[in-house]
Every structure is written in C-alpha cells, then in structure tokens.
Scaffold this motif. Structure first.
Motif, PDB file in Angstrom:
ATOM      1  N   PRO A 245       0.836  -1.211   0.000  1.00  0.00           N
ATOM      2  CA  PRO A 245       0.000   0.000   0.000  1.00  0.00           C
ATOM      3  C   PRO A 245       0.865   1.254   0.000  1.00  0.00           C
ATOM      4  N   ALA A 257      -7.148   8.151  -3.208  1.00  0.00           N
ATOM      5  CA  ALA A 257      -7.276   6.813  -3.787  1.00  0.00           C
ATOM      6  C   ALA A 257      -7.894   6.905  -5.184  1.00  0.00           C
ATOM      7  N   LYS A 272     -11.476  -1.950  -6.983  1.00  0.00           N
ATOM      8  CA  LYS A 272     -10.671  -3.140  -6.702  1.00  0.00           C
ATOM      9  C   LYS A 272      -9.697  -2.840  -5.570  1.00  0.00           C
ATOM     10  N   TYR A 273      -9.573  -3.782  -4.633  1.00  0.00           N
ATOM     11  CA  TYR A 273      -8.728  -3.606  -3.466  1.00  0.00           C
ATOM     12  C   TYR A 273      -7.743  -4.773  -3.355  1.00  0.00           C
ATOM     13  N   PHE A 275      -6.157  -6.713  -0.301  1.00  0.00           N
ATOM     14  CA  PHE A 275      -6.318  -6.904   1.133  1.00  0.00           C
ATOM     15  C   PHE A 275      -5.156  -7.756   1.628  1.00  0.00           C
ATOM     16  N   GLU A 305      -7.448 -10.281  -3.339  1.00  0.00           N
ATOM     17  CA  GLU A 305      -8.047  -9.252  -4.176  1.00  0.00           C
ATOM     18  C   GLU A 305      -9.541  -9.184  -3.888  1.00  0.00           C
ATOM     19  N   LYS A 307     -13.138  -7.098  -4.940  1.00  0.00           N
ATOM     20  CA  LYS A 307     -13.873  -6.182  -5.808  1.00  0.00           C
ATOM     21  C   LYS A 307     -15.198  -5.840  -5.137  1.00  0.00           C
ATOM     22  N   TRP A 369     -15.579   0.843   8.423  1.00  0.00           N
ATOM     23  CA  TRP A 369     -15.905  -0.186   7.434  1.00  0.00           C
ATOM     24  C   TRP A 369     -16.217  -1.486   8.175  1.00  0.00           C
ATOM     25  N   GLN A 387     -10.784   3.848   8.616  1.00  0.00           N
ATOM     26  CA  GLN A 387     -10.036   4.585   7.591  1.00  0.00           C
ATOM     27  C   GLN A 387      -8.839   5.247   8.258  1.00  0.00           C
ATOM     28  N   GLY A 396      -5.603   3.592   2.813  1.00  0.00           N
ATOM     29  CA  GLY A 396      -6.433   2.419   3.042  1.00  0.00           C
ATOM     30  C   GLY A 396      -7.082   2.336   4.409  1.00  0.00           C
TER      31      GLY A 396
END
Length: 414
Positions: A245, A257, A272-273, A275, A305, A307, A369, A387, A396
């Motif tokens: 990251p 971002a 798309k992330y 993790f 990954e 999404k 989140w 966050q 992130g």
C-alpha cells in the motif's frame, strides 16, 4: 542602533497600514511576531486589527485553506466564516517550536501532537478530475517539521501512550526517521504483534475491533495493525510489490485513492482492493509478551483481491439488526451498503466466498468499514475497519477479523 536604521524604521511606519501588512505577508510568522515587539504602533498593526484579514492571508501563505477541507476537518468547522486564523496559525508555529526543541515539555507534547494531527486532517483534498493535483502545504510543512524532530519516536514504550502520536505513526507505517537499529526495530515489531494478536483486546466492549469502550478509535491498536502489516510486507518476495500500500502523509489526503467520488459514493467504495491478511496459528497459548515471538513463531501473510460495489440495503443477504448500522450521524454521509467477490493468492478460502457490509461515518468523523465474509449463504468472518487517513484516502483501511461467533458459538451481530 544607527541613525540610518532609525530613518528606515520611521519611513516604514509612515507607510499606510495596508502597505505594511502587505509587506509583512512576505515574512515568516516568527518575524512578524518580532516586528510587533519593536513599538506600540507595530504591535497594534499585528495584533489589534479590526478583522482577521491579515492573519487569514498570513495563514494561507503557509497552509491549505481549511474551509475547503472534507471529512473530519470539514465537520469540525461548524461555521467556516468564524475560523480563528490567528489562533490556529499561532498554535501551529508553537507546535513547530516545541517539536524542534531538544527536550519536549511533557505538558506540551500532547498539544503539539494534537496540532500536527489536526493539520493533517485539514490538508487539501485531491479532486477526482485532477490529473496533476497540487501539493498540500499542510503535508509539506508537517513532513519538513517531523523530519527534524524525534517527537514521533518516544524514548521508551512507556512514554508512547498518546493517541495523536499513534495516529500519525499509523499514517507513516513506520517512524519518520529511519534511525532504529535492527534490534530496536524487532522489539517494536514484537510489541505490535503482542497487541494485535492478544485476544484480550477483542471484546464486545470494543466491538471486536480497534475501538475503545467509549466508541472512539483506538489509535494504539490501529498503529499496531499497520506496523505488523508493513513489517510483514517488507519480507514478501519482490514480485508481490504491487500489493504494497502507498504510505506517507500525501496518501492520507482526501480522495487520494483511485476512483470517482463525485456521486453518492463518498467513501470510494466501488473498485478493486488488495487486502493484506496476516495471522498466526498452531498454539493454544495466546501471546502476552514479546518473548512469545522469539522462537518457534510462524506468521502468515496472504494477499487477497477484493472487488466491491454499492448495493441497496434490501439486497443484503445478511440481515442486520435495526440499530446496526447506527442512524446517519452526519447529513452529508449516508450509510453505504456494499457487496463483492474475493480472489485469493496462495490461500485456500473455498468457492463462492463473497463479502457484504457497509461503510458509515462515525460520530468522531472517521469512516468505519464493517465487512462480513459469506460462504454458502452463511457468514463466517466479520471485520471492523477504520479509515487511516481522510475520506477516500489511498493509504487504506486498518481492520481486524474475528470469527462470526467469536469462539462461543453464538453470533453476536447477525
């Protein structure tokens, strides 16, 4: 004092006040303060003006305009027209002085760190349509000050209990000054592991996540999470560099971002992330101190990954209680419901594993989140995430994952 100096000073003070103020705007605030001590008239010009025009212009010559900030800073300024430019500028210059002093007064340390954290919150956002966004003056100033100071690197673990220091260090992933030897670095990493992997830090009072019993973010916990993840990433093979990251204060700016934040997706959920999932297993003894990690300890790091896309609340396959999530706290930030799919790299997670959850703005103006993994229609794991930077920041989210029943066979939320 020479006769020539007296003549020059008299000539300067004979100018209209507006001209003197304009000249002073090219000076550093410390020099402005020195000028104010030369005579009563100069003190009157600097400190007794009818409005804050001069102080606003002096502030904006060094820092971003806080009236254009978003997220926590925007919500904290109830009335932008009443922003106290003089008080805020004075506060930051004093914080700079304190941080650059050889020994920081413990009574001033917390105020100084709080000032640095609020300065970072008020950094200018990055417009989603901007291809070459301007640098943030707040970030530039803060980076410069901290590069010369040891205030983020406490002399001992006992002196590190400060939520503002932890919050700033979480944004940097590691201390600003790369001066720690291998042994000190190892000790710090193990302290972070002790906190992250200690099950005593996950209770109903903390919502099984990085929170304090009063509902505020536990920045000590967040800093420990980031430290563990950042340390483990450094040990991955070079081909996994794409998963690392972005770090640094620039990455904490709002909307830094990738994504489109122009619509209702204020948190930048859709996209798309990568993790980074860290854990250990193989023992029934939970870590209590750093000696647990000295030998025989095996820690895994996996890249996943993810999404995500926004969905209406009634599309949730998992039913949340009426009070979860809480009602919208801030008018400009509605609760965003989401779902997505998971793709793992080198980790068996089963077929048809999806994610559902939501994002909401906490009462302390920090986005939360909450995610849940779903396998064959049943929830398996739940996550509490915070966050790290501002809204939509590239740095992130720091999160913790626990079993849906938290080990007692009784789901607590679903």
């Amino acid at each position: 004092m020479s006769a020539t100096t007296l003549v020059n000073e008299s000539a300067l003070l004979a100018l209209p006040v507006e001209i003197i103020e304009h000249i002073l705007l090219f000076c550093h605030p410390r020099d402005v303060a020195r000028f104010s001590t030369t005579c009563r008239f100069s003190a009157h010009i600097v400190y007794r003006s009818a409005d804050q025009y001069f102080w606003r212009q002096l502030f904006l010559s060094l820092f971003d305009d806080p009236r254009r900030s978003v997220g926590p800073a925007q919500l904290a300024i109830a009335d932008p027209s009443s922003y106290d430019w003089k008080a805020q500028l004075t506060r930051r210059i004093k914080a700079e002085h304190n941080a650059l002093t050889d020994t920081v007064d413990p009574e001033l340390e917390s105020t100084t760190l709080e000032t640095f954290a609020s300065t970072l919150e008020e950094a200018s956002s990055i417009a989603s349509t901007s291809t070459d966004p301007p640098d943030s003056r707040n970030v530039e100033w803060l980076t410069n000050v901290l590069s010369k100071s040891d205030i983020l690197n406490p002399l001992s673990p006992e002196s590190s209990e400060n939520k503002f220091r932890d919050r700033l260090n979480a944004c940097l992933a590691l201390p600003t000054k790369d001066r720690l030897d291998a042994e000190t670095r190892r000790e710090q990493r193990n302290r972070s592991r002790c906190f992250v992997y200690d099950v005593r830090n996950y209770t109903p009072d903390t919502l099984w996540g990085p929170y304090l019993p009063n509902g505020e973010v536990n920045w000590k916990h967040v800093h420990a999470i980031v430290d563990v993840v950042a340390s483990n990433l450094r040990e991955l093979s070079p081909e996994d560099h794409i998963a690392r990251p972005p770090t640094g204060f620039e990455m904490t700016r709002a909307f830094s971002a990738p994504g489109d934040f122009s619509g209702r997706d204020w948190a930048g959920v859709e996209g798309k992330y990568i993790f980074v999932f860290c854990y250990f297993s193989g023992t029934d003894n939970h870590p209590r101190d750093a000696t647990f990690f000295t030998s025989g300890f095996r820690e895994a790091t996996h890249l996943i990954e993810l999404k995500l896309r926004l969905v209406p609340k009634d599309h949730m396959r998992i039913k949340f209680p009426l009070d979860d999530p809480p009602a919208r706290v801030h008018p400009g930030y509605e609760v965003l419901y989401l779902c997505g799919s998971i793709t793992s790299r080198g980790m068996a997670i089963g077929q048809d594993v999806t994610v559902q959850g939501y994002v909401f703005m906490g009462g302390d103006c920090i986005p939360r989140w909450r995610l849940t993994s779903v396998h064959e229609g049943r929830p398996q794991w739940c996550s509490e995430g915070v966050q790290i930077g501002n809204v939509g920041s590239a740095i992130g989210v720091a999160s913790t994952w626990t079993a849906i029943d938290h080990g007692d066979g009784k789901p607590t939320r679903f």
